[in-house]
Design a protein around this motif. Structure first.
Motif, PDB file in Angstrom:
ATOM      1  N   ILE A 116     -12.279   3.027  -0.790  1.00 36.82           N
ATOM      2  CA  ILE A 116     -10.860   3.323  -0.589  1.00 36.82           C
ATOM      3  C   ILE A 116     -10.131   2.014  -0.341  1.00 36.82           C
ATOM      4  O   ILE A 116     -10.740   0.947  -0.201  1.00 36.82           O
ATOM      5  N   ARG A 117      -8.827   2.124  -0.287  1.00 30.49           N
ATOM      6  CA  ARG A 117      -7.993   1.062   0.285  1.00 30.49           C
ATOM      7  C   ARG A 117      -7.355   1.631   1.547  1.00 30.49           C
ATOM      8  O   ARG A 117      -6.985   2.802   1.587  1.00 30.49           O
ATOM      9  N   LEU A 118      -7.249   0.789   2.564  1.00 32.51           N
ATOM     10  CA  LEU A 118      -6.654   1.228   3.821  1.00 32.51           C
ATOM     11  C   LEU A 118      -5.645   0.162   4.256  1.00 32.51           C
ATOM     12  O   LEU A 118      -6.031  -0.941   4.630  1.00 32.51           O
ATOM     13  N   GLU A 119      -4.373   0.504   4.105  1.00 29.44           N
ATOM     14  CA  GLU A 119      -3.272  -0.460   4.279  1.00 29.44           C
ATOM     15  C   GLU A 119      -3.557  -1.734   3.480  1.00 29.44           C
ATOM     16  O   GLU A 119      -3.362  -2.849   3.946  1.00 29.44           O
ATOM     17  N   GLY A 120      -4.039  -1.533   2.270  1.00 28.89           N
ATOM     18  CA  GLY A 120      -4.282  -2.635   1.354  1.00 28.89           C
ATOM     19  C   GLY A 120      -5.647  -3.264   1.448  1.00 28.89           C
ATOM     20  O   GLY A 120      -6.046  -4.030   0.567  1.00 28.89           O
ATOM     21  N   HIS A 121      -6.397  -2.972   2.503  1.00 29.71           N
ATOM     22  CA  HIS A 121      -7.741  -3.537   2.671  1.00 29.71           C
ATOM     23  C   HIS A 121      -8.743  -2.751   1.831  1.00 29.71           C
ATOM     24  O   HIS A 121      -8.796  -1.517   1.902  1.00 29.71           O
ATOM     25  N   ALA A 122      -9.568  -3.460   1.079  1.00 31.79           N
ATOM     26  CA  ALA A 122     -10.671  -2.813   0.376  1.00 31.79           C
ATOM     27  C   ALA A 122     -11.735  -2.416   1.388  1.00 31.79           C
ATOM     28  O   ALA A 122     -12.129  -3.226   2.235  1.00 31.79           O
ATOM     29  N   VAL A 123     -12.203  -1.173   1.314  1.00 31.85           N
ATOM     30  CA  VAL A 123     -13.153  -0.652   2.302  1.00 31.85           C
ATOM     31  C   VAL A 123     -14.213   0.183   1.593  1.00 31.85           C
ATOM     32  O   VAL A 123     -13.905   0.970   0.691  1.00 31.85           O
ATOM     33  N   GLY A 135      -2.776   6.428  -0.381  1.00 31.23           N
ATOM     34  CA  GLY A 135      -2.555   7.374  -1.458  1.00 31.23           C
ATOM     35  C   GLY A 135      -3.559   8.507  -1.497  1.00 31.23           C
ATOM     36  O   GLY A 135      -3.630   9.236  -2.495  1.00 31.23           O
ATOM     37  N   SER A 136      -4.378   8.660  -0.430  1.00 28.93           N
ATOM     38  CA  SER A 136      -5.470   9.658  -0.393  1.00 28.93           C
ATOM     39  C   SER A 136      -6.417   9.493  -1.574  1.00 28.93           C
ATOM     40  O   SER A 136      -7.045  10.448  -2.038  1.00 28.93           O
ATOM     41  N   GLU A 137      -6.562   8.255  -2.046  1.00 25.82           N
ATOM     42  CA  GLU A 137      -7.414   7.966  -3.198  1.00 25.82           C
ATOM     43  C   GLU A 137      -8.807   7.564  -2.743  1.00 25.82           C
ATOM     44  O   GLU A 137      -8.975   6.767  -1.810  1.00 25.82           O
ATOM     45  N   PHE A 138      -9.829   8.102  -3.426  1.00 28.68           N
ATOM     46  CA  PHE A 138     -11.216   7.864  -3.038  1.00 28.68           C
ATOM     47  C   PHE A 138     -12.074   7.829  -4.289  1.00 28.68           C
ATOM     48  O   PHE A 138     -12.146   8.809  -5.038  1.00 28.68           O
ATOM     49  N   PHE A 187       0.839  -1.192   0.000  1.00 29.08           N
ATOM     50  CA  PHE A 187       0.000   0.000   0.000  1.00 29.08           C
ATOM     51  C   PHE A 187       0.874   1.242   0.000  1.00 29.08           C
ATOM     52  O   PHE A 187       2.054   1.196   0.354  1.00 29.08           O
ATOM     53  N   ALA A 188       0.268   2.346  -0.392  1.00 22.91           N
ATOM     54  CA  ALA A 188       0.930   3.657  -0.347  1.00 22.91           C
ATOM     55  C   ALA A 188       0.344   4.457   0.809  1.00 22.91           C
ATOM     56  O   ALA A 188      -0.859   4.398   1.060  1.00 22.91           O
TER      57      ALA A 188
END
Length: 540
Positions: free
Chosen positions: A331-338, A312-315, A278-279
């Motif tokens: 989003i992704r949060l430490e690689g988790h799909a959320v 990556g502040s991606e949404f 993750f980023a």
């Protein structure tokens, strides 16, 4: 995914004022937590004379070095033992949290025996039941470090005695669900509390310190006339050599912790998956301190929060231009799909419809949902009633209630009225529920409640004497002030968290780390199939 461009001005006077207010509240949280640790630590000399470790020292030895530990309900019971919060000792007489033991993620629950010999404190029963519920729902092994004088008889309440049976029921349920229950009995585990030890799958006892019996020497003598020492009745040697209650005999606390770690290390328990790539967010989490206004009536763009927790502040926003005050997206949060649901204003019919659609889509794709609450409620008024706000709000509540994926709730600001329900408040059983220090929860704002009652009271006064009644404005003003004070006192996290209406108050800067940890817990739980049995493991 699209990147959120922040419009936050960290150098502004407003931001700095918000930051100062948040830091003050966070400092108050830490002061209360430190008071509990200090109260327990005051017993250090007595513990040292007995050759024992303090409860927090036991936990530190139990947990894997450098691995995360997520404390739970550290403010439980605040103000319940003493209405002066500056003198109250929170925690419920327990130290609880999720951590790793010999590489196995576990629920850890330790008696804080440095305080009143480990007797349960106000809200301690509710806290213990909550951490057991979390362990069951998330398929976590349960580790107990027991040294407790049991219930505080000076504060005896029959309802606590009856409800306390749930502690033992849950231990049996954990075992039957295939979740190992490992107990180190460091000291007393007596009367009904003896079953806290007895209902364990693996029991470690400490020579000359463990005491486990249904009736101690005084009660035994009073009831039967028999005379026996504590060691003869329920010592570690007797239980590991004669009764069979104990499985392992440890020489001291350190040895007992070593054995407990060896037990967990020897169980063929699936370890956590390797971290996903993750980023980090492009925006600084430090900004979260100044984002939320101290005046909850001021609007906040919750995308600014998302920008500081998302990879990556991606949404990828869902249906951005429809019901726009209700913000949904991926989003992704430490690689988790959320899937995220949050609020930039009250929920209207379009927003409720959108959220319902989004929640159901997340269930279809098996995507966990995080609710970032900053909600003043559902829209009211004639136009909104005609638009069907009740039925659309009901759809949203039905979706939240019956969602088939893990749901996690974070109180970031306001949580008022039915908005608390539609955004998966505590009553809707999210897997985890945390609060920021500034969070405020109530059926409505205090001023709104006071104004509502003032209108009713004024109308009632005016109706008297055939519609010629005298309106006592001084009486109305006094009533309004009482209502505002009552609401303000109860909506603070120092009341709601004390009453276990969340699982803990967190530093906003830790939001990403806390969410990542509980998402990992949920993911592992959903992927794990423990060996469930018809009954729990019984003693020989």
């Amino acid at each position: 995914m699209p990147v959120i461009e922040s419009r936050l001005h960290a150098a502004s006077d407003t931001f700095q004022a918000n930051r100062a207010a948040m830091l003050a509240l966070l400092g108050e949280v830490r002061t209360h937590e430190a008071r509990a640790a200090a109260a327990s630590g005051a017993s250090a000399e007595r513990f040292a004379r007995r050759g024992q470790l303090l409860p927090r020292e036991r936990i530190a030895l139990l947990l894997d070095t450098g691995a995360p530990f997520l404390p739970l309900a550290s403010l439980a019971g605040l103000g319940q033992d003493n209405p002066d919060l500056s003198k109250s000792v929170p925690g419920g007489g327990l130290i609880s949290g999720i951590g790793q033991v010999a590489g196995v993620r576990c629920m850890v629950n330790a008696s804080d025996s440095g305080i009143d010999a480990g007797a349960l404190q106000p809200m301690g029963l509710d806290k213990q039941l909550r951490v057991q519920e979390i362990a069951l729902e998330n398929k976590l092994p349960y580790v107990q470090l027991v040294e407790s004088a049991g219930a505080n008889l000076m504060q005896y309440r029959v309802q606590d005695f009856v409800r306390g049976g749930n502690i033992f029921r849950n231990l049996a349920r954990l075992s039957a669900a295939g979740l190992p229950v490992v107990t180190v009995t460091h000291g007393s585990s007596t009367a009904g509390g003896a079953y806290q030890t007895g209902l364990s799958d693996y029991i470690v006892m400490v020579r000359d310190r463990t005491r486990a019996f249904l009736a101690g020497p005084p009660l035994l003598k009073a009831a039967t006339g028999e005379i026996a020492t504590e060691e003869e009745l329920g010592g570690a040697v007797m239980h590991t050599h004669v009764s069979g209650l104990g499985d392992y005999l440890a020489e001291d606390d350190r040895d007992a912790i070593r054995i407990a770690r060896s037990i967990l290390g020897g169980i063929d328990w699936a370890r956590e998956d390797k971290p996903r790539p993750f980023a980090p967010p492009r925006h600084d989490a430090e900004d979260l301190l100044g984002l939320m206004p101290s005046d909850g009536r001021r609007p906040v763009d919750m995308r600014e929060v998302i920008a500081r927790i998302a990879d990556g502040s991606e949404f990828l926003e869902f249906s951005e231009h429809y019901g726009s005050a209700t913000v949904c997206g991926h989003i992704r949060l430490e690689g988790h799909a959320v899937g995220l649901v949050t609020n930039n204003g009250p929920i209207d019919s379009d927003g409720a419809t959108k959220a319902t659609h989004f929640i159901q889509a997340c269930c279809q794709s098996r995507t966990p949902i995080v609710y970032l609450q900053n909600i003043t409620g559902y829209m009211v008024g004639r136009a909104h009633e005609e638009a069907g706000i009740i039925k659309h709000g009901a759809k949203m509540i039905q979706a939240v209630t019956n969602a088939t994926v893990p749901q996690i709730t974070l109180h970031c600001g306001a949580s008022y009225g039915a908005g608390n329900y539609g955004m998966c408040g505590r009553g809707f059983a999210p897997r985890f529920c945390f609060s920021w220090p500034n969070a405020r929860t109530a059926v409505m704002g205090g001023e709104q409640a006071a104004k509502t009652m003032a209108i009713v009271m004024e109308a009632g006064m005016a109706r008297k004497d055939g519609g010629k009644g005298v309106v006592d404005h001084a009486k109305i003003d006094a009533m309004q002030q009482q209502i505002v004070e009552r609401f303000d006192r109860q909506m603070s996290v120092f009341t709601t968290s004390a009453l276990l209406l969340d699982d803990g108050v967190i530093d906003p800067r830790d939001t990403r780390a806390v969410l990542a940890e509980v998402l990992s817990v949920c993911r592992d739980a959903d992927a794990r199939t423990p060996q469930a049995m018809q009954f729990s493991v019984a003693r020989p």
